[in-house]
Each structure stands twice: as C-alpha cells, then as structure tokens.
Write a protein that holds these residues in place. Structure first.
Motif, PDB file in Angstrom:
ATOM      1  N   ALA A   1       0.840  -1.206   0.000  1.00  0.00           N
ATOM      2  CA  ALA A   1       0.000   0.000   0.000  1.00  0.00           C
ATOM      3  C   ALA A   1       0.870   1.250   0.000  1.00  0.00           C
ATOM      4  N   LYS A   2       1.930   1.213   0.772  1.00  0.00           N
ATOM      5  CA  LYS A   2       2.825   2.371   0.871  1.00  0.00           C
ATOM      6  C   LYS A   2       3.535   2.639  -0.445  1.00  0.00           C
ATOM      7  N   SER A   3       3.725   1.621  -1.249  1.00  0.00           N
ATOM      8  CA  SER A   3       4.357   1.836  -2.553  1.00  0.00           C
ATOM      9  C   SER A   3       3.413   2.576  -3.509  1.00  0.00           C
ATOM     10  N   TYR A   4       2.125   2.568  -3.212  1.00  0.00           N
ATOM     11  CA  TYR A   4       1.141   3.272  -4.034  1.00  0.00           C
ATOM     12  C   TYR A   4       0.748   4.623  -3.456  1.00  0.00           C
ATOM     13  N   LEU A   5       0.683   4.696  -2.142  1.00  0.00           N
ATOM     14  CA  LEU A   5       0.099   5.863  -1.495  1.00  0.00           C
ATOM     15  C   LEU A   5       1.106   6.565  -0.593  1.00  0.00           C
ATOM     16  N   LYS A   6       1.016   7.861  -0.544  1.00  0.00           N
ATOM     17  CA  LYS A   6       1.940   8.671   0.247  1.00  0.00           C
ATOM     18  C   LYS A   6       1.437   8.846   1.681  1.00  0.00           C
ATOM     19  N   ASN A   7       0.190   9.064   1.824  1.00  0.00           N
ATOM     20  CA  ASN A   7      -0.420   9.442   3.086  1.00  0.00           C
ATOM     21  C   ASN A   7      -0.706   8.214   3.961  1.00  0.00           C
ATOM     22  N   GLU A   8      -0.265   8.263   5.216  1.00  0.00           N
ATOM     23  CA  GLU A   8      -0.474   7.158   6.155  1.00  0.00           C
ATOM     24  C   GLU A   8      -1.960   6.875   6.382  1.00  0.00           C
ATOM     25  N   ASP A   9      -2.776   7.921   6.400  1.00  0.00           N
ATOM     26  CA  ASP A   9      -4.217   7.719   6.583  1.00  0.00           C
ATOM     27  C   ASP A   9      -4.813   6.954   5.406  1.00  0.00           C
ATOM     28  N   ASP A  10      -4.351   7.286   4.185  1.00  0.00           N
ATOM     29  CA  ASP A  10      -4.818   6.564   3.001  1.00  0.00           C
ATOM     30  C   ASP A  10      -4.406   5.096   3.059  1.00  0.00           C
ATOM     31  N   VAL A  11      -3.179   4.860   3.484  1.00  0.00           N
ATOM     32  CA  VAL A  11      -2.686   3.484   3.618  1.00  0.00           C
ATOM     33  C   VAL A  11      -3.561   2.724   4.610  1.00  0.00           C
ATOM     34  N   ALA A  12      -3.832   3.343   5.745  1.00  0.00           N
ATOM     35  CA  ALA A  12      -4.679   2.704   6.759  1.00  0.00           C
ATOM     36  C   ALA A  12      -6.074   2.424   6.216  1.00  0.00           C
ATOM     37  N   ASP A  13      -6.626   3.381   5.466  1.00  0.00           N
ATOM     38  CA  ASP A  13      -7.967   3.205   4.888  1.00  0.00           C
ATOM     39  C   ASP A  13      -8.013   2.037   3.913  1.00  0.00           C
ATOM     40  N   VAL A  14      -7.056   1.970   2.990  1.00  0.00           N
ATOM     41  CA  VAL A  14      -7.095   0.884   2.003  1.00  0.00           C
ATOM     42  C   VAL A  14      -6.815  -0.458   2.656  1.00  0.00           C
ATOM     43  N   MET A  15      -5.979  -0.466   3.684  1.00  0.00           N
ATOM     44  CA  MET A  15      -5.743  -1.735   4.387  1.00  0.00           C
ATOM     45  C   MET A  15      -7.031  -2.197   5.079  1.00  0.00           C
ATOM     46  N   GLN A  16      -7.730  -1.256   5.702  1.00  0.00           N
ATOM     47  CA  GLN A  16      -8.992  -1.594   6.371  1.00  0.00           C
ATOM     48  C   GLN A  16     -10.022  -2.093   5.349  1.00  0.00           C
ATOM     49  N   ASP A  17     -10.125  -1.399   4.224  1.00  0.00           N
ATOM     50  CA  ASP A  17     -11.067  -1.811   3.184  1.00  0.00           C
ATOM     51  C   ASP A  17     -10.699  -3.181   2.611  1.00  0.00           C
ATOM     52  N   THR A  18      -9.393  -3.415   2.471  1.00  0.00           N
ATOM     53  CA  THR A  18      -8.916  -4.695   1.955  1.00  0.00           C
ATOM     54  C   THR A  18      -9.274  -5.834   2.897  1.00  0.00           C
ATOM     55  N   ILE A  19      -9.045  -5.616   4.174  1.00  0.00           N
ATOM     56  CA  ILE A  19      -9.340  -6.649   5.166  1.00  0.00           C
ATOM     57  C   ILE A  19     -10.834  -6.954   5.207  1.00  0.00           C
ATOM     58  N   LEU A  20     -11.640  -5.909   5.155  1.00  0.00           N
ATOM     59  CA  LEU A  20     -13.093  -6.097   5.150  1.00  0.00           C
ATOM     60  C   LEU A  20     -13.537  -6.860   3.899  1.00  0.00           C
ATOM     61  N   SER A  21     -13.032  -6.442   2.749  1.00  0.00           N
ATOM     62  CA  SER A  21     -13.392  -7.107   1.495  1.00  0.00           C
ATOM     63  C   SER A  21     -12.951  -8.573   1.503  1.00  0.00           C
ATOM     64  N   ALA A  22     -11.734  -8.822   1.965  1.00  0.00           N
ATOM     65  CA  ALA A  22     -11.232 -10.197   2.019  1.00  0.00           C
ATOM     66  C   ALA A  22     -12.090 -11.043   2.960  1.00  0.00           C
ATOM     67  N   PHE A  23     -12.453 -10.477   4.095  1.00  0.00           N
ATOM     68  CA  PHE A  23     -13.285 -11.209   5.056  1.00  0.00           C
ATOM     69  C   PHE A  23     -14.640 -11.556   4.435  1.00  0.00           C
ATOM     70  N   GLU A  24     -15.232 -10.580   3.751  1.00  0.00           N
ATOM     71  CA  GLU A  24     -16.550 -10.797   3.151  1.00  0.00           C
ATOM     72  C   GLU A  24     -16.518 -11.780   1.986  1.00  0.00           C
ATOM     73  N   HIS A  25     -15.355 -11.904   1.327  1.00  0.00           N
ATOM     74  CA  HIS A  25     -15.257 -12.743   0.128  1.00  0.00           C
ATOM     75  C   HIS A  25     -14.351 -13.954   0.303  1.00  0.00           C
ATOM     76  N   MET A  26     -14.064 -14.328   1.535  1.00  0.00           N
ATOM     77  CA  MET A  26     -13.179 -15.476   1.790  1.00  0.00           C
ATOM     78  C   MET A  26     -13.640 -16.726   1.059  1.00  0.00           C
ATOM     79  N   LYS A  27     -14.928 -16.921   1.006  1.00  0.00           N
ATOM     80  CA  LYS A  27     -15.444 -18.134   0.368  1.00  0.00           C
ATOM     81  C   LYS A  27     -15.256 -18.112  -1.153  1.00  0.00           C
ATOM     82  N   ASP A  28     -14.989 -16.917  -1.721  1.00  0.00           N
ATOM     83  CA  ASP A  28     -14.787 -16.798  -3.162  1.00  0.00           C
ATOM     84  C   ASP A  28     -13.375 -17.192  -3.593  1.00  0.00           C
ATOM     85  N   LEU A  29     -12.456 -17.316  -2.637  1.00  0.00           N
ATOM     86  CA  LEU A  29     -11.080 -17.699  -2.952  1.00  0.00           C
ATOM     87  C   LEU A  29     -11.070 -19.149  -3.399  1.00  0.00           C
ATOM     88  N   ASN A  30     -10.669 -19.366  -4.650  1.00  0.00           N
ATOM     89  CA  ASN A  30     -10.718 -20.711  -5.220  1.00  0.00           C
ATOM     90  C   ASN A  30      -9.608 -21.633  -4.733  1.00  0.00           C
TER      91      ASN A  30
END
Length: 165
Positions: free
Chosen positions: A32-61
C-alpha cells in the motif's frame, strides 16, 4: 500453516482470519505504501482490503494463493482511491521506511527510491515479498514479459547507481 488457516477462515473461523491478516500485515502495508503517500490513506485501504477479504473469503478458489489474492484486492483498493482523487501520488520512501522495516532491510527500500515508479512495486513484490514473475503479472494485471522487462530495466538502473557510489 497459512493453507490450514485459510481453510479454517473460509469456514467462518474469525480467529484464523485474524491470524492470516497478522501474518501478512507487513506485506500489505509495504505494498500500500508503494502506491500511497499518506499514512491515513494506507490505513484506509488496508482496512477496506481486510473487510473485502473477510466478506469474500469463500470466493477464494485456491487456498495456496491467499497472499496473491489479498494483495490483488489491496492494489485494486489503492487504484480505486487514486482514481477517486484523480491525482498522481509520488512515494516518499525514505521517511517512512525507518518506521516499518528492520535495520537490515533499510538499504533495500532506500535503493527502491532510485527506481522508476513503474518498477518499484514489481521490485517490492519480487525481491521484498518473494513472488514469481507470473504471480506479479497476475497481481498487477499485466503481461509477464512486461514484469520481466521492468525487472531487467530496474536492475540496470540499480547497477548504475551502485557503480557510482
């Protein structure tokens, strides 16, 4: 170990999912840090990623590709955020590397500063995270030959930098 945790997480075991995230949080942060400069943005995308992964765990083939899968989700989140903001973000590596990398890794991340921006994430995934070129191509949704050529170009650039020091 991760494959067992992934299987448990797919069956709804939240503790297993939390452990998976713990195992991969540094990789997620660095990417995330390689894409984003701002620590808050990094934290936001990490949080969104974790939520998305949790919601779609069953979709992982395939459980063996959990890390590739979650990094792809993270990169998509980063790209979505950048598109929303319609701005180009330059990464300031040197300031933040000290806070998340052990002393012996600092040189690697300082060298990444010397690379063109389109090579940094590839180098991070290849040398920092141990992905193969085929996996990187899948994660970044690009041709494997493009990944290989950017690795080659980046190596040449680093060779020039190291020879002048």
């Amino acid at each position: 170990m991760d494959m067992l945790l992934v299987k448990r997480a797919q069956k709804g075991d939240t503790e297993a999912f939390i452990q998976l995230i713990e195992n991969h949080k540094i990789s997620l942060y660095k990417t995330a840090k390689s894409y984003l400069k701002n620590e808050d943005d990094v934290a936001d995308v990490m949080q969104d990623t974790i939520l998305s992964a949790f919601e779609h765990m069953k979709d992982l083939n395939s459980v063996r590709y959990f890390k590739t899968w979650i990094i792809r989700i993270l990169i998509n989140q980063c790209n979505d955020l950048l598109r929303q903001r319609k701005r180009c973000v330059l990464v300031e590596w040197a300031e933040d590397v000290r806070t998340v990398t052990p002393e012996n890794d600092r040189g690697f991340y300082e060298l990444l500063e010397e690379l063109p921006e389109n090579c940094r994430t590839i180098f991070l995934l290849y040398y920092g995270e141990g992905f193969h070129t085929k996996e990187i191509a899948q994660i970044l949704e690009m041709n494997e030959n493009t990944v290989k050529s950017r690795l080659k170009r980046g190596r040449k650039k680093l060779e020039q930098v190291l020879c002048f020091e």
